[in-house]
Scaffold this motif. Structure first.
Motif, short mmCIF file in Angstrom:
data_model
loop_
_atom_site.label_atom_id
_atom_site.label_comp_id
_atom_site.label_asym_id
_atom_site.label_seq_id
_atom_site.Cartn_x
_atom_site.Cartn_y
_atom_site.Cartn_z
N ARG A 7 0.82 -1.43 -0.21
CA ARG A 7 0.08 0.11 0.19
C ARG A 7 0.88 1.29 -0.19
O ARG A 7 0.51 2.10 -0.78
CB ARG A 7 -0.96 -0.28 1.31
CG ARG A 7 -2.16 0.86 0.95
CD ARG A 7 -3.20 0.57 2.19
NE ARG A 7 -3.24 -0.67 2.56
CZ ARG A 7 -3.32 -1.13 3.87
NH1 ARG A 7 -3.08 -0.10 4.82
NH2 ARG A 7 -3.55 -2.24 4.54
N HIS A 8 1.87 1.27 0.83
CA HIS A 8 2.86 2.26 0.91
C HIS A 8 3.63 2.63 -0.52
O HIS A 8 3.64 3.60 -0.85
CB HIS A 8 3.79 2.09 1.95
CG HIS A 8 5.12 3.17 1.94
ND1 HIS A 8 4.84 4.48 2.43
CD2 HIS A 8 6.44 3.17 1.64
CE1 HIS A 8 6.05 5.28 2.35
NE2 HIS A 8 6.72 4.22 1.74
N ASN A 9 3.93 1.43 -1.19
CA ASN A 9 4.58 1.38 -2.39
C ASN A 9 3.89 2.08 -3.54
O ASN A 9 4.02 2.89 -4.36
CB ASN A 9 5.16 0.21 -2.72
CG ASN A 9 6.06 0.19 -4.03
OD1 ASN A 9 6.80 1.23 -4.02
ND2 ASN A 9 6.38 -0.85 -4.68
N GLY A 10 2.31 1.61 -3.53
CA GLY A 10 1.67 2.26 -4.26
C GLY A 10 1.01 3.50 -4.07
O GLY A 10 1.05 4.43 -5.12
N ARG A 11 1.10 4.30 -3.05
CA ARG A 11 1.12 5.53 -2.69
C ARG A 11 2.41 6.42 -3.33
O ARG A 11 2.16 7.35 -3.76
CB ARG A 11 0.96 5.89 -1.13
CG ARG A 11 -0.31 5.44 -0.73
CD ARG A 11 -0.34 5.89 0.83
NE ARG A 11 -1.56 5.27 1.42
CZ ARG A 11 -1.46 5.00 2.69
NH1 ARG A 11 -0.43 4.93 3.53
NH2 ARG A 11 -2.78 4.31 3.06
N MET A 12 3.64 5.85 -3.26
CA MET A 12 4.82 6.53 -3.91
C MET A 12 4.60 6.41 -5.35
O MET A 12 4.99 7.30 -5.92
CB MET A 12 5.93 5.66 -3.12
CG MET A 12 6.17 5.77 -1.81
SD MET A 12 6.39 7.41 -1.32
CE MET A 12 8.13 7.96 -2.12
N GLU A 13 4.24 5.55 -5.88
CA GLU A 13 3.82 5.28 -7.23
C GLU A 13 2.94 6.40 -7.80
O GLU A 13 3.26 7.13 -8.93
CB GLU A 13 3.39 4.13 -7.98
CG GLU A 13 4.50 2.87 -7.49
CD GLU A 13 5.64 3.09 -8.73
OE1 GLU A 13 5.38 3.62 -9.74
OE2 GLU A 13 6.60 2.21 -8.34
N ALA A 14 1.77 6.58 -6.97
CA ALA A 14 0.85 7.51 -7.39
C ALA A 14 1.37 8.99 -7.02
O ALA A 14 1.34 9.99 -7.97
CB ALA A 14 -0.34 7.27 -6.46
N PHE A 15 2.25 9.16 -6.07
CA PHE A 15 2.72 10.40 -6.06
C PHE A 15 3.78 10.79 -7.05
O PHE A 15 3.96 11.79 -7.68
CB PHE A 15 3.63 10.44 -4.43
CG PHE A 15 4.55 11.69 -4.54
CD1 PHE A 15 4.05 12.94 -4.25
CD2 PHE A 15 5.87 11.43 -4.71
CE1 PHE A 15 4.84 13.89 -4.10
CE2 PHE A 15 6.82 12.54 -4.56
CZ PHE A 15 6.13 13.75 -4.30
#
Length: 179
Positions: A7-15
């Motif tokens: 979930r953290h990695n997905g947020r970083m990708e979206a950022f």
């Protein structure tokens, strides 16, 4: 991999994706809003503008523009080392490039579109190289803001091929990582 980590990695990708779009639009807003030309040099004004305008006119009429009879004494565009009538992202036959000045504005928007493709493909290359999303954003931004990119972007034919090169390198990186 835990669910929290993904979930953290997905947020970083979206950022990173959002930051890519914002950085691009901040850099090229003057060209998008104030009708400034990108690369208004002799090649674009006297060569590429008329070639794209005439090729677009012939494509919109339903003809395949192998040869441009109205450019000088005739200009062969099929198998030309400078121009490919079959490249889909020139949008020949889909958009009207217009007259002499309108074709230069259309080439400006087309150049900016290819610079954005280059920017995204740089980020993809860095992500394929196992670089974290924020570092891939910074690396791709360095490539976008580099003077070399700005100089090459004066010629749409160079920019169109230059935009896809990082994706080719990303494929090579993936072949080495996963033989």
């Amino acid at each position: 991999m835990t669910n929290g980590h993904s979930r953290h990695n997905g947020r970083m990708e979206a950022f990173a994706i959002l930051a890519l779009a914002i950085t691009f639009f901040l850099r090229y807003t003057p060209f998008l809003t104030s009708h400034r030309l990108f690369g208004p040099f002799l090649d674009n004004v006297h060569v590429y503008g008329p070639i794209f305008a005439e090729t677009s006119r012939l494509s919109l009429s339903g003809a395949v523009p192998y040869y441009l009879p109205d450019i000088g004494t005739g200009f062969p565009v099929f198998e030309s080392p400078h121009f490919c009538i079959l490249y889909p992202f020139y949008f020949l036959g889909l958009i009207n490039y217009g007259g002499p000045l309108n074709s230069l504005y259309t080439l400006t928007y087309l150049t900016l579109f290819h610079i954005f493709i280059f920017y995204v493909n740089l980020c993809v290359l860095l992500r394929c190289s196992t670089v974290p999303p924020w570092a891939a954003y910074i690396g791709a931004s360095v490539g976008l803001l580099a003077r070399n990119t700005e100089l090459y972007a004066s010629w749409i034919t160079i920019t169109a091929s230059y935009a896809w090169f990082p994706l080719v390198l990303a494929g090579g990186v993936l072949l080495f990582r996963f033989p």
